[in-house]
Design a protein around this motif. Structure first.
Motif, PDB file in Angstrom:
ATOM      1  N   UNK A  27       0.724  -1.262  -0.035  1.00 22.33           N
ATOM      2  CA  UNK A  27       0.053  -0.104  -0.019  1.00 22.33           C
ATOM      3  C   UNK A  27       0.801   1.293  -0.081  1.00 22.33           C
ATOM      4  N   UNK A  28       1.583   1.390   1.163  1.00 17.08           N
ATOM      5  CA  UNK A  28       2.571   2.405   1.132  1.00 17.08           C
ATOM      6  C   UNK A  28       3.488   2.645   0.134  1.00 17.08           C
ATOM      7  N   UNK A  29       4.171   1.375  -0.168  1.00 18.86           N
ATOM      8  CA  UNK A  29       5.252   1.302  -1.269  1.00 18.86           C
ATOM      9  C   UNK A  29       4.641   1.563  -2.726  1.00 18.86           C
ATOM     10  N   UNK A  30       3.544   1.192  -2.828  1.00 13.86           N
ATOM     11  CA  UNK A  30       2.592   1.454  -4.079  1.00 13.86           C
ATOM     12  C   UNK A  30       2.600   2.845  -4.190  1.00 13.86           C
ATOM     13  N   UNK A  31       2.090   3.610  -3.130  1.00 10.67           N
ATOM     14  CA  UNK A  31       1.851   5.165  -3.176  1.00 10.67           C
ATOM     15  C   UNK A  31       3.150   5.862  -3.608  1.00 10.67           C
ATOM     16  N   UNK A  32       4.193   5.424  -2.854  1.00 11.06           N
ATOM     17  CA  UNK A  32       5.316   6.179  -3.176  1.00 11.06           C
ATOM     18  C   UNK A  32       5.991   6.050  -4.420  1.00 11.06           C
ATOM     19  N   UNK A  33       5.901   4.843  -4.949  1.00 11.01           N
ATOM     20  CA  UNK A  33       6.428   4.391  -6.382  1.00 11.01           C
ATOM     21  C   UNK A  33       5.389   5.132  -7.648  1.00 11.01           C
ATOM     22  N   UNK A  34       4.221   5.155  -7.231  1.00  5.49           N
ATOM     23  CA  UNK A  34       3.418   5.771  -8.132  1.00  5.49           C
ATOM     24  C   UNK A  34       3.676   7.005  -8.371  1.00  5.49           C
ATOM     25  N   UNK A  35       3.918   7.706  -7.254  1.00 10.20           N
ATOM     26  CA  UNK A  35       3.950   9.324  -7.183  1.00 10.20           C
ATOM     27  C   UNK A  35       5.280   9.636  -7.669  1.00 10.20           C
ATOM     28  N   UNK A  36       6.448   8.778  -7.559  1.00 11.28           N
ATOM     29  CA  UNK A  36       7.724   9.061  -8.155  1.00 11.28           C
ATOM     30  C   UNK A  36       7.749   8.767  -9.410  1.00 11.28           C
TER      31      UNK A  36
END
Length: 628
Positions: A435-444
């Motif tokens: 969840x959080x890794x997905x958010x950071x990856x998607x944003x970057x």
């Protein structure tokens, strides 16, 4: 597109291709003649297996995968205002872990320091602390209750008095009943383009950057090329390499989880990390035809139900272990040691005792308890009146390509939400990666796409080479052939002996030698029984076998190299944790001379190695939330 190219895109080809596109993605049908000539050169004078015809898609951010991490990354990138396309190997909403749609435990943290330090402890020092700091700060800043409520992904179970069902954990607060398939509905509802049933077989790389991917549309065998300014690789773990239990490997996970993207990254020079660490649960293994079904089984894990696990003598040896001390690693080690002592069940497991009835059942996770009635009605197994044999399965692996604090891999332009170093020996939470890794990856990935230049040209030779490679697999002939399934089961048997809960040096060495034999003698004579392109599952599995043997080899060699016990990695010939020699990471990298394994220092920012050693020696204490 040039006038010459436009003429070669016939109306018939365009309409045929467009009918296959999910969400109306852009399509350029056939490549110009120059590409066909390049293919002929790459096949060393041989007649190509088939006339090359590619579908070409263009997007800003390409997300490979369809589960929790992939969908979260896609939604985040879409929210950043860029064009997003998802490519899913399975049928979207039904593939991978997210497609299983179980009642996932999620949570929130309100004390970053406490959660971060506890998870360093929980991973036994193995997580990359710079990556961990990014995760925990993002996690604390996210109102997860509101986010999941807005998406409609959680039912927010309540007590009879109306209060939320919340479990206080050492790092924060947990709540159950997050159903990830609703995130997929949300992605479709926003109009994110989804191309499913499409297996990625290689990355598109130019000037040292990943600029997309390529692969086959499984129903027809059509070759697809995806061009993007940034890529998120979130295709899940690879437990499908582990054993075989009547109808499936010894895993609760789906058949799509064969390590494709990690193996591709490895072949492009990316380092892999934490390949010796895995994640597991106890799951029912009877009736045998269900294998290790998660949604269709009954089991126990480190989140409470272990209190009702007993050995063959009826001893509940784990019942007094506090939940704050019951990490995933400790859970697996406790069971492995019990089995090693000869106190396990006939099939190398233990027993789950639910005979106390509702008092126990109401404490179980929903995806287990809901199967109690069907087990009795369909199979005549009444778990309220008999012990249930449960065995250790492989749910997740923690080894993936190394990432930095931006979640970018060694191959620039591609982000891994659950990269090497994110979980270490085990971080006990879905939020920590998907969840959080997905958010950071998607944003970057979205931010990179916004500043990346437009793709004006591509070196198509790599596309031609990959097209030729996979079609050679489809049409291969051999005087002494072996089936795709025989090769796959040989890989799975080798891994079962080396990567199980009880690991011994001689067994691991034999498994490594067996993998070398399979790679040298079996894979070259692997032949499909039918060479059709349309919905040829043997073709898909043959491609996967090349990926499986790469990640299997890396796992076995890292497991052999780490001569200690840490987390879920239990070496019975080295039963103690050795912080002096092994508070470090192992990275695996492809070189000209073969696979190379190297010990590297752990990445620190919050706690030094000496502070970690002290914390691991004394056990978790509340005061460690601030200082050690």
């Amino acid at each position: 597109m040039s006038e010459k190219d436009k003429k070669q895109n016939s109306r018939r080809n365009f309409l045929k291709g467009a009918g296959l596109l999910a969400g109306g993605a852009a399509l350029m049908a056939t490549l110009p003649p120059a590409t066909t000539e390049a293919l002929a050169k790459t096949t060393a004078g041989k007649t190509p297996a088939a006339k090359p015809s590619y579908e070409v898609y263009n997007t800003d951010v390409l997300v490979i995968g369809g589960g929790i991490a992939a969908t979260t990354a896609a939604l985040q990138a879409f929210g950043e205002g860029v064009k997003v396309m998802m490519v899913d190997k399975g049928p979207f909403r039904q593939s991978g872990g997210g497609g299983m749609n179980w009642a996932v435990i999620t949570g929130w943290i309100d004390d970053v320091a406490r959660a971060f330090r506890y998870n360093i402890y929980n991973s036994e020092g193995m997580i990359n602390q710079k990556v961990g700091k990014t995760l925990h700060e993002e996690w604390a800043s996210e109102n997860l209750l509101a986010l999941l409520g807005q998406r409609g992904t959680s039912v927010f179970r309540r007590h009879p008095d109306g209060k939320f069902w919340v479990l206080n954990a050492a790092y924060g607060n947990m709540f159950e009943d997050y159903f990830p398939r609703h995130d997929m509905d949300e992605a479709k509802g926003f109009g994110i383009k989804v191309v499913d049933r499409t297996m990625i077989t290689d990355f598109l790389v130019q000037d040292g950057r990943c600029i997309g991917a390529m692969g086959i549309y499984l129903p027809t065998g059509t070759f697809r090329v995806f061009r993007a300014k940034a890529v998120v690789a979130a295709a899940g773990p690879y437990p499908w390499i582990y054993g075989w239990n009547t109808v499936a490997p010894q895993t609760i996970h789906s058949p799509d989880c064969t390590g494709d993207l990690d193996a591709i990254a490895y072949r492009h020079g990316c380092r892999l990390q934490d390949m010796e660490f895995w994640e597991n649960d106890l799951i029912s293994i009877e009736p045998s035809g269900l294998s290790c079904s998660y949604n269709g089984g009954i089991g126990a894990d480190a989140q409470g139900a272990y209190h009702y696990v007993c050995d063959k003598d009826g001893v509940y040896w784990m019942k007094d272990i506090p939940e704050a001390e019951m990490t995933r690693g400790k859970f697996i080690r406790e069971i492995a040691k019990r089995v090693e002592q000869g106190k396990g069940s006939p099939n190398g497991g233990v027993y789950l005792d639910l005979r106390a009835g509702e008092m126990i059942i109401k404490t179980m996770r929903v995806h287990y308890s809901r199967n109690i009635v069907p087990f009795k009605e369909k199979f005549g197994i009444d778990v309220k009146n008999q012990l249930l044999e449960v065995a250790i399965e492989w749910a997740e692996n923690h080894g993936h390509p190394v990432v930095d604090e931006n979640f970018e891999s060694d191959l620039k332009g591609i982000f891994y939400p659950v990269g090497g170093g994110v979980r270490g020996a085990r971080i006990n939470h879905t939020c920590q990666g998907p969840i959080i890794g997905g958010k950071v990856s998607g944003r970057n990935a979205a931010r990179l796409a916004k500043k990346a230049p437009e793709l004006t040209s591509i070196d198509w030779e790599q596309v031609n080479d990959e097209y030729a490679r996979i079609h050679e697999l489809r049409t291969r002939k051999h005087p002494n052939p072996i089936t795709v399934h025989e090769v796959r089961h040989a890989i799975q048997r080798a891994c079962f002996k080396a990567l199980g809960p009880i690991r011994k040096g001689p067994d691991i060495e034999r498994s490594i030698k067996e993998l070398e034999r399979i790679r040298k003698y079996d894979i070259p004579r692997m032949v499909l029984r039918e060479d059709v392109q349309q919905y040829n599952m043997e073709w898909k599995q043959a491609i996967e076998n090349y990926n499986m043997i790469d990640v299997a080899d890396a796992c076995c060699k890292a497991t052999l190299m780490r001569t200690e016990t840490r987390g879920s990695h239990y070496r019975s010939d080295y039963p103690q944790r050795d912080d002096e020699n092994w508070l470090c990471n192992i990275v695996v990298q492809k070189t000209k001379s073969g696979m190379k394994l190297t010990k590297v220092p752990i990445v620190t920012s919050e706690l030094s190695p000496e502070q970690i050693k002290k914390m691991l020696k004394t056990g978790w204490k509340k005061e460690y939330a601030r200082e050690v």
